[in-house]
Design a protein around this motif. Structure first.
Motif, PDB file in Angstrom:
ATOM      1  N   ILE A   1       0.761  -1.282  -0.031  1.00 57.13           N
ATOM      2  CA  ILE A   1      -0.047  -0.169   0.008  1.00 57.13           C
ATOM      3  C   ILE A   1       1.055   1.158  -0.167  1.00 57.13           C
ATOM      4  O   ILE A   1       1.834   1.370   0.804  1.00 57.13           O
ATOM      5  N   TYR A   2       0.835   1.992  -1.139  1.00 61.94           N
ATOM      6  CA  TYR A   2       1.415   3.466  -1.256  1.00 61.94           C
ATOM      7  C   TYR A   2       0.417   4.579  -0.924  1.00 61.94           C
ATOM      8  O   TYR A   2      -0.683   4.459  -1.150  1.00 61.94           O
ATOM      9  N   ARG A   3       0.974   5.544  -0.114  1.00 59.45           N
ATOM     10  CA  ARG A   3      -0.087   6.722   0.070  1.00 59.45           C
ATOM     11  C   ARG A   3       0.899   8.222  -0.534  1.00 59.45           C
ATOM     12  O   ARG A   3       1.931   8.173  -0.415  1.00 59.45           O
ATOM     13  N   LEU A   4       0.173   8.994  -0.832  1.00 60.06           N
ATOM     14  CA  LEU A   4       0.666  10.140  -1.483  1.00 60.06           C
ATOM     15  C   LEU A   4       1.067  11.065   0.039  1.00 60.06           C
ATOM     16  O   LEU A   4       0.181  11.280   0.654  1.00 60.06           O
ATOM     17  N   GLU A   5       2.358  10.991   0.058  1.00 58.61           N
ATOM     18  CA  GLU A   5       2.846  12.005   1.271  1.00 58.61           C
ATOM     19  C   GLU A   5       3.335  13.370   0.746  1.00 58.61           C
ATOM     20  O   GLU A   5       4.444  13.583   0.164  1.00 58.61           O
ATOM     21  N   GLY A   6       2.728  14.442   0.556  1.00 60.36           N
ATOM     22  CA  GLY A   6       3.256  15.644   0.021  1.00 60.36           C
ATOM     23  C   GLY A   6       3.087  15.426  -1.372  1.00 60.36           C
ATOM     24  O   GLY A   6       2.123  15.042  -1.906  1.00 60.36           O
ATOM     25  N   ASP A   7       4.190  15.672  -1.911  1.00 63.11           N
ATOM     26  CA  ASP A   7       4.453  15.543  -3.406  1.00 63.11           C
ATOM     27  C   ASP A   7       4.792  14.067  -3.976  1.00 63.11           C
ATOM     28  O   ASP A   7       4.974  13.970  -5.277  1.00 63.11           O
ATOM     29  N   ASP A   8       5.068  13.451  -2.880  1.00 65.53           N
ATOM     30  CA  ASP A   8       5.936  11.844  -3.300  1.00 65.53           C
ATOM     31  C   ASP A   8       5.114  10.718  -2.673  1.00 65.53           C
ATOM     32  O   ASP A   8       4.272  10.894  -1.759  1.00 65.53           O
ATOM     33  N   TRP A   9       5.029   9.641  -3.522  1.00 64.01           N
ATOM     34  CA  TRP A   9       4.346   8.401  -3.088  1.00 64.01           C
ATOM     35  C   TRP A   9       5.430   7.607  -1.971  1.00 64.01           C
ATOM     36  O   TRP A   9       6.540   7.596  -2.363  1.00 64.01           O
ATOM     37  N   ALA A  10       4.800   7.156  -1.021  1.00 59.43           N
ATOM     38  CA  ALA A  10       5.607   6.194  -0.064  1.00 59.43           C
ATOM     39  C   ALA A  10       4.950   4.885   0.191  1.00 59.43           C
ATOM     40  O   ALA A  10       3.709   4.896   0.138  1.00 59.43           O
ATOM     41  N   LEU A  11       5.690   3.896   0.578  1.00 60.48           N
ATOM     42  CA  LEU A  11       5.318   2.576   0.857  1.00 60.48           C
ATOM     43  C   LEU A  11       4.747   2.685   2.211  1.00 60.48           C
ATOM     44  O   LEU A  11       5.729   2.977   3.350  1.00 60.48           O
ATOM     45  N   VAL A  12       3.394   2.628   2.605  1.00 63.64           N
ATOM     46  CA  VAL A  12       3.052   2.545   4.032  1.00 63.64           C
ATOM     47  C   VAL A  12       2.753   1.237   4.794  1.00 63.64           C
ATOM     48  O   VAL A  12       2.692   1.118   6.048  1.00 63.64           O
ATOM     49  N   HIS A  13       2.448   0.167   3.683  1.00 62.59           N
ATOM     50  CA  HIS A  13       2.226  -1.171   4.303  1.00 62.59           C
ATOM     51  C   HIS A  13       2.896  -2.057   3.277  1.00 62.59           C
ATOM     52  O   HIS A  13       2.578  -1.896   1.921  1.00 62.59           O
ATOM     53  N   ARG A  14       3.582  -2.952   3.918  1.00 65.53           N
ATOM     54  CA  ARG A  14       3.999  -4.183   3.043  1.00 65.53           C
ATOM     55  C   ARG A  14       3.749  -5.575   3.734  1.00 65.53           C
ATOM     56  O   ARG A  14       4.344  -5.620   5.061  1.00 65.53           O
ATOM     57  N   HIS A  15       2.946  -6.447   2.913  1.00 63.17           N
ATOM     58  CA  HIS A  15       2.886  -7.831   3.767  1.00 63.17           C
ATOM     59  C   HIS A  15       3.211  -8.760   2.679  1.00 63.17           C
ATOM     60  O   HIS A  15       2.873  -8.897   1.633  1.00 63.17           O
ATOM     61  N   ALA A  16       4.231  -9.614   3.123  1.00 66.03           N
ATOM     62  CA  ALA A  16       4.725 -10.679   2.100  1.00 66.03           C
ATOM     63  C   ALA A  16       4.828 -12.015   3.017  1.00 66.03           C
ATOM     64  O   ALA A  16       5.127 -11.997   4.066  1.00 66.03           O
ATOM     65  N   ASP A  17       4.267 -12.876   2.368  1.00 68.53           N
ATOM     66  CA  ASP A  17       4.478 -14.318   3.030  1.00 68.53           C
ATOM     67  C   ASP A  17       4.543 -15.404   1.566  1.00 68.53           C
ATOM     68  O   ASP A  17       4.405 -15.046   0.699  1.00 68.53           O
ATOM     69  N   PRO A  18       5.026 -16.549   2.222  1.00 67.59           N
ATOM     70  CA  PRO A  18       5.273 -17.626   0.937  1.00 67.59           C
ATOM     71  C   PRO A  18       3.957 -18.461   0.609  1.00 67.59           C
ATOM     72  O   PRO A  18       4.308 -19.466  -0.109  1.00 67.59           O
ATOM     73  N   ILE A  19       2.867 -17.883   1.006  1.00 66.18           N
ATOM     74  CA  ILE A  19       1.641 -18.686   0.748  1.00 66.18           C
ATOM     75  C   ILE A  19       1.216 -18.235  -0.855  1.00 66.18           C
ATOM     76  O   ILE A  19       0.714 -17.128  -0.921  1.00 66.18           O
ATOM     77  N   THR A  20       1.499 -19.172  -1.957  1.00 66.09           N
ATOM     78  CA  THR A  20       1.226 -18.940  -3.234  1.00 66.09           C
ATOM     79  C   THR A  20       0.398 -19.945  -3.874  1.00 66.09           C
ATOM     80  O   THR A  20       0.114 -19.893  -4.962  1.00 66.09           O
ATOM     81  N   THR A  21       0.266 -20.970  -3.040  1.00 69.20           N
ATOM     82  CA  THR A  21      -0.607 -22.137  -3.573  1.00 69.20           C
ATOM     83  C   THR A  21      -1.542 -22.590  -2.524  1.00 69.20           C
ATOM     84  O   THR A  21      -1.862 -22.186  -1.445  1.00 69.20           O
ATOM     85  N   PRO A  22      -2.634 -23.239  -2.995  1.00 65.41           N
ATOM     86  CA  PRO A  22      -3.652 -23.624  -2.144  1.00 65.41           C
ATOM     87  C   PRO A  22      -3.219 -24.382  -1.201  1.00 65.41           C
ATOM     88  O   PRO A  22      -2.242 -25.113  -0.969  1.00 65.41           O
ATOM     89  N   GLN A  23      -3.874 -24.313   0.240  1.00 70.62           N
ATOM     90  CA  GLN A  23      -3.316 -24.830   1.435  1.00 70.62           C
ATOM     91  C   GLN A  23      -4.474 -25.668   2.133  1.00 70.62           C
ATOM     92  O   GLN A  23      -5.622 -25.297   1.963  1.00 70.62           O
ATOM     93  N   PRO A  24      -4.026 -26.519   2.749  1.00 70.21           N
ATOM     94  CA  PRO A  24      -5.143 -27.378   3.532  1.00 70.21           C
ATOM     95  C   PRO A  24      -5.711 -26.762   4.391  1.00 70.21           C
ATOM     96  O   PRO A  24      -5.259 -25.862   5.207  1.00 70.21           O
ATOM     97  N   PRO A  25      -7.045 -27.229   4.864  1.00 70.72           N
ATOM     98  CA  PRO A  25      -8.002 -26.200   5.726  1.00 70.72           C
ATOM     99  C   PRO A  25      -7.365 -26.447   7.234  1.00 70.72           C
ATOM    100  O   PRO A  25      -7.403 -25.372   7.922  1.00 70.72           O
ATOM    101  N   ASP A  26      -6.445 -27.425   7.649  1.00 71.11           N
ATOM    102  CA  ASP A  26      -5.796 -27.213   9.074  1.00 71.11           C
ATOM    103  C   ASP A  26      -4.635 -26.289   8.834  1.00 71.11           C
ATOM    104  O   ASP A  26      -3.834 -26.036   9.978  1.00 71.11           O
ATOM    105  N   ALA A  27      -3.785 -25.926   7.673  1.00 73.07           N
ATOM    106  CA  ALA A  27      -2.942 -25.151   7.567  1.00 73.07           C
ATOM    107  C   ALA A  27      -2.827 -23.639   8.621  1.00 73.07           C
ATOM    108  O   ALA A  27      -1.934 -23.261   9.094  1.00 73.07           O
ATOM    109  N   VAL A  28      -4.185 -23.080   8.695  1.00 74.42           N
ATOM    110  CA  VAL A  28      -4.462 -21.980   9.536  1.00 74.42           C
ATOM    111  C   VAL A  28      -4.254 -22.243  11.045  1.00 74.42           C
ATOM    112  O   VAL A  28      -3.678 -21.488  11.726  1.00 74.42           O
ATOM    113  N   LEU A  29      -4.190 -23.529  11.290  1.00 73.58           N
ATOM    114  CA  LEU A  29      -3.920 -24.205  12.712  1.00 73.58           C
ATOM    115  C   LEU A  29      -2.362 -24.296  13.051  1.00 73.58           C
ATOM    116  O   LEU A  29      -1.951 -24.615  14.083  1.00 73.58           O
ATOM    117  N   GLY A  30      -1.498 -24.222  12.028  1.00 73.60           N
ATOM    118  CA  GLY A  30       0.047 -24.188  12.128  1.00 73.60           C
ATOM    119  C   GLY A  30       0.062 -26.009  12.067  1.00 73.60           C
ATOM    120  O   GLY A  30       1.315 -26.514  12.459  1.00 73.60           O
TER     121      GLY A  30
END
Length: 140
Positions: A110-139
């Motif tokens: 997520i980028y936000r305009l701060e004054g005249d420039d855009w800045a990154l205000v939030h980044r979320h990165a994780d390795p989940i790029t494929t479908p996960q089994p139902p219990d994956a959320v339980l670790g």
């Protein structure tokens, strides 16, 4: 700087990050109290000092890397806020390994305009790029 220019600059900065240098990425992040980061190595952090430290720590885990491709899935842009969902394809030596490994990250930025420039205000990165089994959320 225009949003497209900042996005391009950030993607180039990721290649330095993948080599262990966080500074170009840190220059694009907002330095505000509400800036946030959620990366695969720890809990989410809020505030520039904590985000800066988390970026330093994350970059220190990479060596000899690069981002080989980026799949832009969607974007939502208003006059002062922009949200992107991407898949980043990386290659790097991770965690002191001698061998380069390939991996993918699901990323929301997520980028936000701060004054005249855009800045990154939030980044979320994780390795989940494929479908996960139902219990994956339980670790399991």
């Amino acid at each position: 700087m225009q949003l497209d220019e900042v996005i391009d600059q950030f993607h180039q900065a990721l290649n330095q990050f993948a080599k262990g240098n966080p500074e170009p990425v840190k220059a694009i992040f907002s330095h505000s109290r509400d800036v946030s980061l959620a990366n695969p190595w720890g809990p989410p952090v809020v505030g520039w000092e904590r985000v800066s430290g988390a970026l330093d720590s994350a970059a220190a885990r990479f060596k000899s890397g690069r981002v080989t491709a980026l799949d832009a899935l969607t974007k939502h842009v208003t006059t002062d806020l922009a949200c992107f969902l991407d898949i980043e394809h990386w290659q790097a030596k991770v965690g002191g390994a001698d061998k380069i490994s390939a991996f993918e990250l699901r990323v929301t930025s997520i980028y936000r305009l701060e004054g005249d420039d855009w800045a990154l205000v939030h980044r979320h990165a994780d390795p989940i790029t494929t479908p996960q089994p139902p219990d994956a959320v339980l670790g399991k």
